[in-house]
Design a protein around this motif. Structure first.
Motif, short mmCIF file in Angstrom:
data_model
loop_
_atom_site.label_atom_id
_atom_site.label_comp_id
_atom_site.label_asym_id
_atom_site.label_seq_id
_atom_site.Cartn_x
_atom_site.Cartn_y
_atom_site.Cartn_z
N SER A 101 10.42 6.55 1.49
CA SER A 101 10.44 5.41 0.56
C SER A 101 11.60 5.50 -0.42
CB SER A 101 9.13 5.36 -0.22
OG SER A 101 9.05 6.45 -1.14
N ARG A 156 6.82 10.85 -10.47
CA ARG A 156 7.56 10.01 -9.53
C ARG A 156 8.80 9.50 -10.25
NH1 ARG A 156 5.24 4.99 -5.85
NH2 ARG A 156 7.21 4.43 -4.87
N GLU A 191 5.71 13.30 1.57
CA GLU A 191 5.42 11.87 1.68
C GLU A 191 5.60 11.45 3.13
OE1 GLU A 191 7.73 7.80 1.02
OE2 GLU A 191 7.70 9.01 -0.80
N THR A 192 4.58 10.82 3.68
CA THR A 192 4.66 10.35 5.06
C THR A 192 3.67 9.21 5.25
OG1 THR A 192 4.46 10.96 7.39
CG2 THR A 192 3.03 12.13 5.87
N GLY A 193 4.13 8.13 5.90
CA GLY A 193 3.26 7.01 6.19
C GLY A 193 2.66 6.35 4.97
N GLY A 194 3.39 6.36 3.86
CA GLY A 194 2.89 5.74 2.64
C GLY A 194 1.92 6.58 1.86
N GLN A 195 1.59 7.76 2.35
CA GLN A 195 0.71 8.69 1.65
C GLN A 195 1.51 9.89 1.15
OE1 GLN A 195 -2.97 8.01 1.58
NE2 GLN A 195 -1.97 6.08 2.07
N ASP A 226 -2.65 8.19 -2.54
CA ASP A 226 -2.14 6.87 -2.17
C ASP A 226 -1.46 6.27 -3.39
OD1 ASP A 226 -1.62 4.28 -1.42
OD2 ASP A 226 -3.60 3.92 -0.54
N ALA A 258 -0.13 3.52 -3.87
CA ALA A 258 -0.35 2.08 -4.04
C ALA A 258 -1.65 1.80 -4.80
CB ALA A 258 -0.38 1.39 -2.69
N LYS A 259 -2.48 2.83 -5.01
CA LYS A 259 -3.76 2.66 -5.68
C LYS A 259 -3.75 3.38 -7.03
CE LYS A 259 -6.30 2.23 -1.32
NZ LYS A 259 -7.37 2.81 -0.45
#
Length: 675
Positions: free
Chosen positions: A377, A392, A413-417, A432, A434-435
């Protein structure tokens, strides 16, 4: 592929693969290459850490909470328990922090430092300086706990596992010696008029030492505790003829209550957090943190009285807990006060039943970097040492978002996790981004929030402590660990979707797993001959790499890539299928089909250095290596041609997808752009 086939055809026996020396300028500049731009990105991690503390007269004689604030340097702060405001703040020059703060009745405050082993003193008075008294024992670099009695300072140390008595009146030190052969840590200490009590890590031993004769007597372990193997006597307090000994870790344990006159244990209390048990207050109750709650305990009746003060999270340790009289009608009589590690002040009044938790004005300090990773990302992830935390960082602006968390030693970091390897207990979490963030152990979100990060694996029962090596293995994430009190790390393979895990140990006899990568269905790991805390001496002399087949879930090979090297701290796979590694300052390439080293580039002299980081820029097919704790080098994987980019202290390296580099140096993050 031509270059790779050429290398394979010219491969020779493992030990005979040629080493290409690295040309290095006589005096490297910072940066060493004029085509390199270094942008300081500041300090991504900041938080408060108050480990050592005590309640004692302050600069004006009024009781305060004295605390050692971890930092570079650490500071000795005096905090007003009525307001939470700092009334004195002085540097402990040269010391990064302290578990050991104690005071004499006249208000003289002593601090024993970790890392340096120095003892500090602040005499009473509003303008008194902090004096560095030097090392009481020249061989010792940590003072874990101290206590003051009759003007004499007693302490316990590492790495010699010794007890000392420092007499400030004469400036002399008495060395009581190592409490037990082979023990490195005296982790806890308390004193009475005639006896020093000293607790070890690991295994758990508790000694009573005669102050005059130095004679040692080991106390038996409390019944029901087991044999003490792998445990720590983490905290000790002595009040009114009883020893309170907490067996466990920094976060929780079991508190034994020992009757000194009767020479017997009278109780063993579960789920007690550190670090101190208070002196008796009204009704003869002492106070401690039990199941996350400040709780009164009557040692004679063995009964508990709950208070309304609940401390959420994993690390709820109090420090400097004691009784004060506040000049406030809302807090009549004596009030119990203390500090929590993260900078809050708590108060409890047994007369009114009132309690509260108040933020102090102690500012956050920079946190040294413990891990660094850049994912697909483009986000830069930074993990913190000791204080812990996860940041971050925006790769363009340097803006940092900090979350309070564990000491993070591995990030992937891989696959959005985002997968996080945490200290201690070699824990693995899945986050995650995104949460909403909600860590029930360190920084809970709003009530009812789902755990994010979510803990998937905890290897405390397997005696594992560090989780530094992580890799993406297709449908799985794999991580490697270092042990706590034994030798031999574990390889853990975790299903990305279900979180189900398989723990494999041993993988390589008596060796930790400190680096991992994934290539063509193989998890490839690099090892270290060293273990964790007070482990036995290494039984192996050379580090290895091994291959673990994901499909069959078994080891298919292992060998020594660099004779004499004791660790393989970094691995990377390039887009041609070659495996690259670092060991002893040497960059090496392995053809996995042939199980052979096919190229060596000596980046730094010698084979004793166990440090090293590797990064691979796949779009541009370039390797980057950080060796010797200071040299940043770019290497062409096809030709072996190398270029020194930077020569300055640094420990962490990550490569951004756009080719920019990020380097961690102590608590600072740097962005490096190569033209």
């Amino acid at each position: 592929m031509t270059n790779r086939r050429t290398l394979l055809r010219s491969a020779v026996a493992l030990a005979a693969a040629p080493a290409i020396p690295l040309a290095r300028p006589a005096a490297a500049a910072e940066p060493a290459d004029p085509g390199v731009t270094v942008d300081p990105f500041g300090v991504p991690l900041r938080d408060v850490l108050l480990i050592g503390g005590t309640v004692a007269p302050g600069p004006d004689g009024t009781p305060v909470l004295w605390s050692a604030v971890s930092g570079e340097p650490a500071r000795l702060a005096a905090i007003d328990p009525a307001t939470g405001r700092t009334v004195s703040d002085q540097p402990l020059t040269g010391a990064p922090g302290s578990y050991a703060v104690a005071a004499a009745p006249d208000g003289t405050v002593y601090v024993g430092a970790y890392t340096t082993g120095d003892l500090y003193r602040r005499r009473p008075g509003p303008d008194s300086p902090v004096e560095n008294l030097g090392r009481p024992l020249p061989s010792e670099t940590y003072i874990w706990r101290i206590a003051v009695d009759d003007g004499v300072v007693y302490g316990g140390t590492f790495p010699g596992g010794r007890v000392f008595a420092y007499d400030p009146a004469t400036g002399t030190t008495r060395d009581y010696g190592q409490v037990l052969p082979g023990v490195q840590y005296v982790r806890s200490l308390a004193v009475t008029t005639d006896t020093i009590y000293a607790g070890t890590q690991p295994d758990a031993h508790l000694f009573a030492i005669d102050k005059v004769t130095g004679e040692r007597r080991e106390l038996p372990l409390p019944e029901g505790l087991g044999d003490g193997a792998g445990r720590t006597v983490y905290d000790l307090n002595v009040h009114d003829g009883r020893v309170y000994a907490r067996y466990g870790s920094a976060t929780t344990g079991r508190l034994g209550v020992y009757d000194i006159a009767g020479r017997r244990w009278t109780d063993l209390i579960d789920d007690v957090a550190g670090l101190d048990v208070s002196a008796p207050g009204p009704g003869g109750l002492v106070y401690l943190t039990r199941a996350g709650r400040l709780t009164g305990y009557h040692p004679g009746r063995r009964t508990f009285t709950d208070t309304p003060l609940v401390f959420p999270g994993r690390v709820v340790n109090n420090r400097g807990i004691g009784w004060v009289t506040l000049a406030d009608r809302d807090w009549p009589g004596r009030t119990l006060v203390g500090l929590l590690w993260r900078g809050d002040l708590f108060r409890w009044n047994p007369v009114t039943g009132r309690g509260d938790v108040v933020p102090t004005d102690v500012p956050g300090e920079p946190i040294p970097i413990a891990s660094l990773h850049v994912g697909a990302s483009g986000a830069v992830w930074v993990g913190g040492y000791l204080n812990g935390g996860l940041a971050r960082v925006d790769a363009d602006t340097g803006q940092s978002t900090f979350q309070r968390f564990a000491q993070v030693e591995g990030i992937l970091e891989t696959g959005g996790q985002v997968w996080l390897g945490a200290y201690p207990d070699s824990r693995l979490y899945r986050y995650d981004p995104a949460k909403p963030w909600s860590s029930p152990e360190y920084s809970p979100g709003v009530p009812g929030s789902a755990d994010n990060p979510l803990k998937l694996v905890d290897l405390k029962a397997a005696d594992q402590v560090r989780a530094r090596a992580l890799t993406d293995a297709g449908d799985m994430v794999a991580y490697g660990t270092m042990p706590n009190t034994t030798l031999g790390g574990a390889l853990v393979v975790v299903d990305k979707v279900t979180g189900a895990s398989r723990v494999h140990r041993p993988v390589v006899t008596d060796q930790s797993i400190v680096s991992l990568t994934h290539l063509n269905g193989l998890i490839v790991g690099g090892t270290s001959v060293a273990g964790g805390y007070s482990v036995p001496p290494p039984t192996q002399s050379e580090a290895r790499i091994f291959g673990w087949d994901v499909a069959s879930d078994g080891k298919v090979f292992e060998f020594v890539p660099v004779p004499g090297a004791t660790a393989v701290p970094a691995l990377a796979a390039d887009r041609t299928g070659l495996l690259w590694g670092l060991a002893g300052g040497q960059l090496f390439a392995v053809d996995l089909a042939a199980r052979a080293v096919v190229r060596r580039v000596q980046l730094a002299p010698g084979v004793a250095d166990s440090r090293g980081r590797l990064g691979y820029d796949a779009p541009r097919h370039l390797l980057y290596a950080l060796v010797g704790g200071h040299l940043l080098v770019r290497v062409d994987p096809d030709t072996g041609a190398s270029r020194i980019l930077l020569d300055q202290p640094a420990e962490f390296l990550a490569v951004h997808p756009d080719g920019r580099l990020f380097v961690g140096a102590e608590e600072h993050l740097l962005r490096v752009t190569v033209r």
